[in-house]
Write a protein that holds these residues in place. Sequence first.
Motif, mmCIF file in Angstrom:
data_model
loop_
_atom_site.group_PDB
_atom_site.id
_atom_site.type_symbol
_atom_site.label_atom_id
_atom_site.label_comp_id
_atom_site.label_asym_id
_atom_site.label_seq_id
_atom_site.Cartn_x
_atom_site.Cartn_y
_atom_site.Cartn_z
ATOM 1 N N THR A 1 0.851 -1.190 0.000
ATOM 2 C CA THR A 1 0.000 0.000 0.000
ATOM 3 C C THR A 1 0.888 1.242 0.000
ATOM 4 O O THR A 1 1.897 1.296 0.705
ATOM 5 N N GLN B 1 -3.307 0.472 -3.657
ATOM 6 C CA GLN B 1 -2.515 -0.731 -3.826
ATOM 7 C C GLN B 1 -1.519 -0.568 -4.980
ATOM 8 O O GLN B 1 -1.868 -0.059 -6.050
ATOM 9 N N HIS C 1 -3.980 -6.303 2.805
ATOM 10 C CA HIS C 1 -4.199 -7.293 1.764
ATOM 11 C C HIS C 1 -3.395 -8.556 2.044
ATOM 12 O O HIS C 1 -2.427 -8.548 2.807
#
Length: 494
Positions: A361, A377, A402
């Motif tokens: 990120t 992202q 994530h």
Amino acid sequence: MRKKTVYWLLAVGCWLLAACTSGVENPIKVDSLPAIYPDYVGVTIPVEIAPLNFNSTDPEIDAMDVVVRGSKGGELHLQGDEADFDITDWHELTQQNKGGELTFTVCTRKNGQWQQYKDFTVSVSLYALDEWGLTYRRIAPGYEVFSKMGLYQRDLSCFDEYPIIENTQVPGMCVNCHSARQTDPSQFVFHVRGDHGATMFQTDGQREWLKASNDQLGGSMVYPYWHPSGQYCAFSTNQTRQGFHVAPNERIEVFDLSSDVFVYHPATHEIIKDSLLSTKDWSENSPVFSPDGKTLYYMTCKQQDYPMHYKDEKYNLCKIAFDPETGRYGEQVDTIFNAVAMGKSLTWPRPSYDGKYILFTLMDYGYFSIWHEESNQWLLDLQTGEVRELKEINSERADSYHNWNINSHWIVFTSRRDDGLYSRLYLASVDEQGRFSKPFLLPQRHPKEYYEESIFSFNVPDFTKSKVEFNAYEAGREIVSDKRIGTKVSSPAK
């Protein structure tokens, strides 16, 4: 011959009627896609995923009629207040159409009149999910006081959710930082905060509770990541503080007065430190191992005067060699992505298990990205060194934490794109060229009702290849007992 032609035309006509307007009388054709929630138009799904149930966003409709046709055969038809597919029928259709498409024909009835919208398609991926489900923390988005929260797991083939452990087990307890070894929950770890703080390790059903902090570390063991062998687990130790903004679009800021990175050896309860990863003027954070276990990636930033200069807290991505045979680190640290040179900050690096990429990120400053609307992202190609923004999955709101599935063809991440307030879980596929499909919201049985009524945010999601077996009742008793195992710190010679 003429009779056969008539029969054939009648058969085709009946099929078209059934496919497009079954149960629908004289629909008005609308030259637009249906307005549905969640937005599943054009997404790519795995065969194993739960049905993509959806609602119309128009609260005044009387009924919805949905026909789903597979490009390789099969059809589903339903009519009611929402699209609520039978799970068995849905999986038969997705399995039959693996590598193909599902075409959705949606009609809605309002004031007695049917409207038929343009068809939309959903692709059924050739890539298997190869996971039983997801694990995640679910928590109300408060700041200093939290209500009911806990760690949960979800069967991705249906809508069943199970608690792993909740804070009702021990009043005042907060659980976070859970991690499994490469999605295998036979080795599982999480951190407990509160009066009965601890770090829990479970291996093949056997639990150990470590002291939450070590005086030689100066903090607790947080942000864990398992070595692929299961013999080690990387952590950081953080002196974390939080502050609150007065600006309307900014809410909370998290920063560390200090942080270091180390590797823990569960068999000996030994914390392996190194001066390269525990520096005075730099904050090392969020370590992760490469899939072959020979490299430790982590993020680092120049220590700032907090909270005055919190916007100068900006992290780069670094790496150091690690020898799993000896438990020793390499002799130099390399920066592999310089986010600071872009005026940005990197957080949450996650290598794909096939060794091709690191997903991370990027944000303006700091590392606690869930409240940064600008967080997006990005993907680092470890073979070419190319770095790119993943515009195909990013949104205008915070896209954050994530993880990869075990075959590296699916990711799960959190996003506030839905309403800007709650972080929810989205999945997307990744092809052989590193291209990502349009993300889709985690399916729910009654999605509009579920997400509108939920007061919880999802965070720290990860895939799990099987259900996490965890005795929460016994764990609660063990937490309250305060029986803890001590750790020892060592700095191996080079």
